[in-house]
Design a protein around this motif. Structure first.
Motif, PDB file in Angstrom:
ATOM      1  N   SER A 386       0.832  -1.199   0.000  1.00 13.61           N
ATOM      2  CA  SER A 386       0.000   0.000   0.000  1.00 13.61           C
ATOM      3  C   SER A 386       0.870   1.254   0.000  1.00 13.61           C
ATOM      4  O   SER A 386       1.887   1.328   0.676  1.00 13.61           O
ATOM      5  N   ASN A 388       0.513   5.862  -0.919  1.00 15.92           N
ATOM      6  CA  ASN A 388      -0.341   6.974  -1.295  1.00 15.92           C
ATOM      7  C   ASN A 388      -0.093   7.344  -2.752  1.00 15.92           C
ATOM      8  O   ASN A 388       1.062   7.472  -3.171  1.00 15.92           O
ATOM      9  N   VAL A 607      -6.840  12.350  -3.484  1.00 11.24           N
ATOM     10  CA  VAL A 607      -7.114  12.129  -2.060  1.00 11.24           C
ATOM     11  C   VAL A 607      -8.172  11.041  -1.901  1.00 11.24           C
ATOM     12  O   VAL A 607      -8.018  10.109  -1.094  1.00 11.24           O
ATOM     13  N   THR A 608      -9.251  11.159  -2.689  1.00  5.69           N
ATOM     14  CA  THR A 608     -10.313  10.149  -2.625  1.00  5.69           C
ATOM     15  C   THR A 608      -9.802   8.784  -3.067  1.00  5.69           C
ATOM     16  O   THR A 608     -10.115   7.759  -2.454  1.00  5.69           O
ATOM     17  N   HIS A 609      -9.002   8.790  -4.120  1.00  5.52           N
ATOM     18  CA  HIS A 609      -8.449   7.526  -4.619  1.00  5.52           C
ATOM     19  C   HIS A 609      -7.571   6.869  -3.564  1.00  5.52           C
ATOM     20  O   HIS A 609      -7.572   5.641  -3.421  1.00  5.52           O
ATOM     21  N   GLY A 610      -6.818   7.704  -2.807  1.00 11.81           N
ATOM     22  CA  GLY A 610      -5.987   7.151  -1.747  1.00 11.81           C
ATOM     23  C   GLY A 610      -6.819   6.414  -0.706  1.00 11.81           C
ATOM     24  O   GLY A 610      -6.424   5.341  -0.222  1.00 11.81           O
ATOM     25  N   LYS A 611      -7.978   6.975  -0.359  1.00 16.84           N
ATOM     26  CA  LYS A 611      -8.859   6.314   0.608  1.00 16.84           C
ATOM     27  C   LYS A 611      -9.406   5.007   0.030  1.00 16.84           C
ATOM     28  O   LYS A 611      -9.435   3.977   0.704  1.00 16.84           O
ATOM     29  N   TRP A 612      -9.842   5.077  -1.231  1.00 19.24           N
ATOM     30  CA  TRP A 612     -10.420   3.887  -1.860  1.00 19.24           C
ATOM     31  C   TRP A 612      -9.388   2.775  -2.011  1.00 19.24           C
ATOM     32  O   TRP A 612      -9.702   1.600  -1.830  1.00 19.24           O
ATOM     33  N   ARG A 614      -6.847   2.230  -0.143  1.00 17.31           N
ATOM     34  CA  ARG A 614      -6.615   1.623   1.170  1.00 17.31           C
ATOM     35  C   ARG A 614      -7.737   0.650   1.532  1.00 17.31           C
ATOM     36  O   ARG A 614      -7.483  -0.418   2.096  1.00 17.31           O
ATOM     37  N   VAL A 615      -8.978   1.041   1.201  1.00 15.93           N
ATOM     38  CA  VAL A 615     -10.108   0.132   1.438  1.00 15.93           C
ATOM     39  C   VAL A 615      -9.927  -1.153   0.642  1.00 15.93           C
ATOM     40  O   VAL A 615     -10.170  -2.259   1.145  1.00 15.93           O
TER      41      VAL A 615
END
Length: 718
Positions: A386, A388, A607-612, A614-615
């Motif tokens: 993983s 960023n 930023v949103t892609h980074g969260k997704w 990680r999910v």
């Protein structure tokens, strides 16, 4: 009008002009075929006769698709001037291509490779025929559009060319100063006396400057104010250049010299191509002829680039598109190492999807097994580690937009408009790249989430099959009746095994519940991704930027036309001032749309892609743990079933013996609650054994399926 016996032209149709000749567009008198005619002036006839005829002789022995063809040598009527009739290239020169604002920061990668291929092929033909050109530059590389719309570049202007073998030298000086080898520059431009002789490698220096110019839109060696303003500094830059440097600049008057060992960030060439090209430039832009590569080395290294295939790889974790240059005969292991070099993702951490499907890359196979890719249809790389997403790094085009001077200065206004329009084209390219990056990111992540959902479905199917057979075996009355005979030790063991199977069934039920929750989360994420993709497709910012660029281009064309005039009348000057104001407003609007609609949305998407992402990583890890639990349950259930089957075999034998003894020892009695007949009990026990064997077989089969899935290295979510 002027003419020879077979060709006719007008002096207004001037294509180019030099110190000794002018080139015009002409027609064949009979067929109407367009040609180019090179007409020599009076100054050319003051040269020695052997120099005058050298160009004819060189061209007559050359015959190659990347060298302008010589059709005939004729003379004009009265003046009897020599005329070379040559192939006409309708699309101008490489210099005219680079002077277009669209290419202010260099050529696109695909077009650059065409230039490289054509120049290398043409130069190779010259060396095979023992010819040195001595005036290689973008203005002497003509462009022709082929029948299929492809660019074809051809070397031209052999006025300075002569026969010269690899081990021969010459002392005469020819060429254009920005592209001259420093030793020739010292004598020809600085007029310093020196007794150096020059070899064929002087052409390599000129090729290096030309290729750098084509790749970046700028010359590599630039003193403050430009190459022709301070010639002494120009000479210093080229001669003091450290080994490995490919460019040098002086950014302020009397300032220090700054060296560059890489191509600028505004360059349109991919990192994969830059890694191949920069070492070549460093070794042919070498001032010491003894250290400079020879043509054989140059041809070998450039041919190595041109023989490679491009594999487009979009790193989902980084949100970056990479061009990986490899040979078709290389193994996939070499490809994986090349990906690691560009992305930093270790080969063992690389997983690939292509067009929504798993792409298993076997390291020992040939790279020819990799599916053909493109910039809009790349291999999608998912890293097991993983990180960023860093996204695309770029220079803000606003930094390259100059401001108009307040007064009307036709030449200065033209130059300012050209630079600003070039920055506008750069902003348009970047906007398209950012939008494509968002699309590839959302599409790749959507595919990966779909793969995770598929994994959920497969896992649920396996769990349900295991629960079905466990439930049917645990719920059978025959197993319960056997377990109800507490006086037998084997029956107690059977009851313990039955309890263990019940516990395993409970674990599988909890796994099933967890996977269903994961499936719901992934379904929700898929819906979000689809909605985001729809928003990207609906975005009209690129169209707004394109509209601004088109309007700016109209004003630029007018400024280009006006600069050739001696001046403007009052009304024309007022219109010119209004055009400057409108041009500035358009440039401001373009940059505003780029920053607010393109860059800000792109950064928010990262930023949103980074969260997704990680999910996705967490979900994949969770599903792997669930898969391990299911596999362990199946293994334990299989062992318990085998033990239970053995116990039941023993019990059935003991019961048969006991019933047989009782029948033989005592008369038949009538019981209040009749027990099952021994024969029936035996049959029931045998049926139970068969059922348990079937259960073991199914559990073993499920376990093998899970193990196979877990062994697939590129299967996300397993």
């Amino acid at each position: 009008m002027q003419s020879t016996i077979n060709y006719l032209w007008h002096t207004d149709d001037l294509l180019g002009q030099g110190a000794t000749a002018s080139v015009y567009k002409a027609r064949n008198k009979k067929s109407g075929e367009l040609v180019a005619v090179k007409v020599f002036n009076a100054a050319s006839y003051r040269r020695p006769h052997e120099v005058q005829v050298r160009e004819f002789e060189v061209l007559r022995k050359l015959n190659h698709q990347n060298i302008v063809k010589l059709f005939a040598v004729e003379e004009t009527g009265a003046s009897r001037q020599k005329v070379l009739v040559m192939e006409y290239c309708s699309s101008g020169s490489l210099l005219s291509v680079l002077e277009s604002p669209e290419h202010a920061f260099g050529l696109p990668e695909e077009e650059f490779l065409v230039v490289l291929r054509c120049v290398v092929a043409g130069m190779n033909h010259l060396r095979e025929n023992g010819v040195v050109h001595r005036d290689i530059k973008p203005g002497n590389i003509m462009r022709l559009v082929g029948s299929q719309g492809q660019s074809i570049y051809k070397l031209t202007d052999f006025g300075a060319a002569r026969d010269l073998e690899d081990d021969e030298k010459f002392v005469s000086v020819y060429g254009t100063e920005e592209y001259l080898h420093p030793d020739m520059y010292e004598r020809a431009v600085l007029r310093k006396p020196q007794q150096k002789a020059f070899g064929v490698t002087v052409d390599l220096w000129s090729i290096g400057v030309t290729l750098y110019h084509a790749a970046t839109g700028n010359l590599p060696f630039v003193p403050f104010g430009g190459p022709r303003r301070n010639k002494e500094i120009m000479y210093r830059i080229t001669t003091e250049k450290p080994a490995g440097a490919i460019a040098g600049t002086q950014k302020r008057e009397n300032g220090p010299l700054e060296w560059s060992y890489t191509l600028p960030s505004t360059c349109q060439l991919s990192l994969g191509l830059q890694n191949q090209l920069v070492p070549i430039l460093a070794n042919i832009l070498e001032v010491e002829q003894a250290k400079c590569w020879c043509f054989d080395q140059f041809f070998a290294e450039t041919s190595d680039i041109l023989q490679r295939v491009i594999v487009h790889v979009f790193s989902l974790s980084q949100a970056l598109l990479h061009h990986v240059y490899i040979h078709a005969h290389n193994t996939i292991a070499i490809f994986l190492d090349a990906v690691h070099e560009q992305t930093g993702v270790e080969p063992q951490h690389q997983e690939y999807l292509f067009e929504g499907h798993l792409c298993v890359l076997e390291p020992s196979l040939s790279a020819q097994h990799i599916a053909p890719t493109s910039a809009i249809s790349p291999l999608t790389l998912f890293s097991k580690a993983s990180e960023n997403p860093k996204g695309l790094a770029f220079r803000d085009p606003a930094l390259d937009v100059p401001k108009f001077v307040p007064k009307v200065d036709l030449q200065a206004d033209y130059s300012t408009a050209k630079s600003a329009l070039g920055a506008g084209h750069q902003a348009l390219r970047l906007a398209r790249t950012l939008q494509t990056g968002q699309e590839l990111t959302l599409r790749g992540l959507y595919w990966f989430v779909e793969m995770l959902q598929s994994t959920c479905r497969r896992t649920l199917d396996i769990i349900q099959m295991a629960l079905l057979f466990l439930g049917s075996s645990l719920g059978t009355e025959r197993c319960s009746s056997v377990a109800g005979a507490p006086e037998l030790q084997e029956v107690k063991k059977a009851a313990e095994l039955r309890s263990k199977l019940q516990t395993l069934a409970g674990v599988l039920s909890r796994c099933s519940h967890s996977v269903r929750e994961t499936q719901l989360r992934m379904s929700s994420l898929s819906a979000e991704l689809l909605e985001s993709r729809a928003q990207v497709h609906a975005d009209r910012s690129i169209q707004e930027i394109q509209c601004c660029v088109d309007k700016m281009f109209v004003i630029y064309k007018q400024f280009k036309k006006s600069r050739l005039r001696p001046g403007l009348n009052y009304n024309e000057e007022q219109i010119h001032k209004l055009d400057k104001v409108n041009f500035s407003h358009l440039a401001k609007k373009l940059l505003q749309v780029f920053q607010e609609e393109c860059v800000q949305k792109y950064q928010a998407s990262l930023v949103t892609h980074g969260k997704w992402i990680r999910v996705a990583h967490e979900t994949r890890t969770h599903l792997r743990l669930v898969g391990c639990s299911v596999s362990a349950c199946n293994t334990e259930a299989q062992g318990a079933q085998e033990s239970l089957s053995k116990i039941l075999d023993v019990l059935s034998g003991q019961l048969l013996q006991d019933q047989t003894k009782k029948v033989q020892a005592s008369p038949p009695l009538t019981a209040a609650y009749p027990s099952p007949e021994p024969e029936d009990l035996i049959v029931h026990m045998q049926e139970l054994c068969e059922n348990m064997k079937l259960l073991a077989f199914d559990l073993l089969d499920n376990n093998r399926i899970i193990e196979r899935l877990s062994r697939i290295p590129s299967a996300p979510g397993i």
